[in-house]
Design an enzyme around this catalytic site. Structure first.
Site, PDB file in Angstrom:
ATOM      1  N   HIS A 110      -1.015  -5.846  -4.137  1.00 21.21           N
ATOM      2  CA  HIS A 110      -1.519  -6.570  -2.973  1.00 21.21           C
ATOM      3  C   HIS A 110      -2.524  -5.684  -2.253  1.00 21.21           C
ATOM      4  O   HIS A 110      -2.399  -4.459  -2.251  1.00 21.21           O
ATOM      5  CB  HIS A 110      -0.390  -6.984  -2.015  1.00 21.21           C
ATOM      6  N   CYS A 153      10.857 -10.621  -7.746  1.00 16.75           N
ATOM      7  CA  CYS A 153       9.737 -10.076  -6.969  1.00 16.75           C
ATOM      8  C   CYS A 153       9.396 -10.985  -5.787  1.00 16.75           C
ATOM      9  O   CYS A 153       9.081 -12.170  -5.965  1.00 16.75           O
ATOM     10  CB  CYS A 153       8.531  -9.904  -7.883  1.00 16.75           C
ATOM     11  N   ASP A 166       0.480 -10.794   6.956  1.00 15.07           N
ATOM     12  CA  ASP A 166       1.587  -9.849   6.841  1.00 15.07           C
ATOM     13  C   ASP A 166       2.631 -10.175   7.901  1.00 15.07           C
ATOM     14  O   ASP A 166       2.299 -10.490   9.050  1.00 15.07           O
ATOM     15  CB  ASP A 166       1.079  -8.414   7.013  1.00 15.07           C
ATOM     16  N   HIS A 202      -4.045  -5.003   1.431  1.00 13.99           N
ATOM     17  CA  HIS A 202      -3.978  -5.232   2.882  1.00 13.99           C
ATOM     18  C   HIS A 202      -5.410  -5.356   3.401  1.00 13.99           C
ATOM     19  O   HIS A 202      -6.254  -4.506   3.098  1.00 13.99           O
ATOM     20  CB  HIS A 202      -3.334  -4.042   3.594  1.00 13.99           C
ATOM     21  N   HIS A 230       2.031 -11.379 -11.817  1.00 13.46           N
ATOM     22  CA  HIS A 230       2.611 -10.099 -11.406  1.00 13.46           C
ATOM     23  C   HIS A 230       1.898  -8.921 -12.064  1.00 13.46           C
ATOM     24  O   HIS A 230       1.818  -8.834 -13.286  1.00 13.46           O
ATOM     25  CB  HIS A 230       4.099 -10.043 -11.766  1.00 13.46           C
ATOM     26  N   ASN A 257      -1.683   0.180  -1.277  1.00 11.80           N
ATOM     27  CA  ASN A 257      -0.740   1.271  -1.428  1.00 11.80           C
ATOM     28  C   ASN A 257      -0.169   1.246  -2.843  1.00 11.80           C
ATOM     29  O   ASN A 257       0.143   0.172  -3.370  1.00 11.80           O
ATOM     30  CB  ASN A 257       0.391   1.145  -0.406  1.00 11.80           C
ATOM     31  N   GLY A 261       3.244   4.817  -0.294  1.00 11.76           N
ATOM     32  CA  GLY A 261       3.811   3.928   0.719  1.00 11.76           C
ATOM     33  C   GLY A 261       3.964   2.490   0.272  1.00 11.76           C
ATOM     34  O   GLY A 261       4.096   1.590   1.105  1.00 11.76           O
ATOM     35  N   HIS A 280       4.347  -5.343  -6.256  1.00  9.16           N
ATOM     36  CA  HIS A 280       3.490  -6.396  -6.799  1.00  9.16           C
ATOM     37  C   HIS A 280       2.140  -6.152  -6.138  1.00  9.16           C
ATOM     38  O   HIS A 280       2.057  -6.128  -4.898  1.00  9.16           O
ATOM     39  CB  HIS A 280       4.080  -7.766  -6.442  1.00  9.16           C
TER      40      HIS A 280
HETATM   41  P1  AMP Z   1       3.341  -2.181   1.086  1.00 11.81           P
HETATM   42  O1  AMP Z   1       4.277  -1.401   1.964  1.00 11.81           O
HETATM   43  O2  AMP Z   1       1.963  -1.616   0.980  1.00 11.81           O
HETATM   44  O3  AMP Z   1       3.985  -2.458  -0.249  1.00 11.81           O
HETATM   45  O4  AMP Z   1       3.133  -3.574   1.823  1.00 11.81           O
HETATM   46  C1  AMP Z   1       4.063  -4.582   1.809  1.00 11.81           C
HETATM   47  C2  AMP Z   1       3.799  -5.426   3.008  1.00 11.81           C
HETATM   48  O5  AMP Z   1       4.450  -6.676   2.833  1.00 11.81           O
HETATM   49  C3  AMP Z   1       4.289  -4.845   4.333  1.00 11.81           C
HETATM   50  O6  AMP Z   1       3.180  -4.653   5.206  1.00 11.81           O
HETATM   51  C4  AMP Z   1       5.254  -5.900   4.844  1.00 11.81           C
HETATM   52  O7  AMP Z   1       5.187  -6.053   6.241  1.00 11.81           O
HETATM   53  C5  AMP Z   1       4.813  -7.143   4.100  1.00 11.81           C
HETATM   54  N1  AMP Z   1       5.824  -8.166   3.896  1.00 11.81           N
HETATM   55  C6  AMP Z   1       7.092  -8.009   3.473  1.00 11.81           C
HETATM   56  N2  AMP Z   1       7.716  -9.190   3.376  1.00 11.81           N
HETATM   57  C7  AMP Z   1       6.807 -10.136   3.730  1.00 11.81           C
HETATM   58  C8  AMP Z   1       6.832 -11.550   3.840  1.00 11.81           C
HETATM   59  N3  AMP Z   1       7.931 -12.257   3.561  1.00 11.81           N
HETATM   60  N4  AMP Z   1       5.717 -12.184   4.259  1.00 11.81           N
HETATM   61  C9  AMP Z   1       4.611 -11.483   4.571  1.00 11.81           C
HETATM   62  N5  AMP Z   1       4.508 -10.146   4.470  1.00 11.81           N
HETATM   63  C10 AMP Z   1       5.595  -9.471   4.073  1.00 11.81           C
END
Ligand code: AMP
Length: 117
Positions: free
Chosen positions: A100, A6, A32, A102, A48, A87, A93, A98
């Protein structure tokens, strides 16, 4: 997905070096990699959970809310307003499975929750 595969487990446990805007025993917050708004921060539990409904303990949910409070004040968007989004699942989306949150702000967001904020 196992924790070892993950991405956000690896970021939260320091395996992938990342600048944290906030960290406590339960959560981290970092920018992000593909920001949609001037402030786009992810608040991520260290442990997790697949998503918001994955038996997340109340103290972890409280820690997430506290991190949002700290980050939005530090970013200067606590008074102007911001949006928190988590999301969930493919139709929601979610690309990283894991939990999170936004935190989006720094400009006027669209009010309809549509594509592109
Ligand atoms: P989601 O699509 O809601 O699962 O959000 C995942 C988010 O993680 C997206 O907005 C990506 O731009 C962000 N993301 C992916 N890899 C990384 C990373 N290495 N560091 C920071 N953000 C990331």
């Amino acid at each position: 997905m196992s924790d070892s595969d993950c991405l956000f487990c690896k970021i939260a446990n320091g395996e992938i070096p990342t600048d944290f805007l906030y960290e406590d025993d339960l959560v981290v917050a970092f920018r992000d990699i593909n920001p949609l708004t001037p402030t786009h921060v992810l608040v991520v539990p260290k442990k997790h959970y697949d998503n918001i409904c994955d038996n997340v303990p109340a103290e972890t949910l409280a820690a997430i809310a506290h991190a949002v409070d700290v980050v939005t004040k530090a970013e200067g968007i606590d008074k102007t307003g911001y949006r928190c989004v988590t999301n969930t699942g493919d139709d929601g989306g979610q690309s990283v499975h894991h939990l999170h949150v936004h935190v989006l702000g720094g400009r006027k967001l669209r009010g309809d929750m549509g594509e592109g904020m």
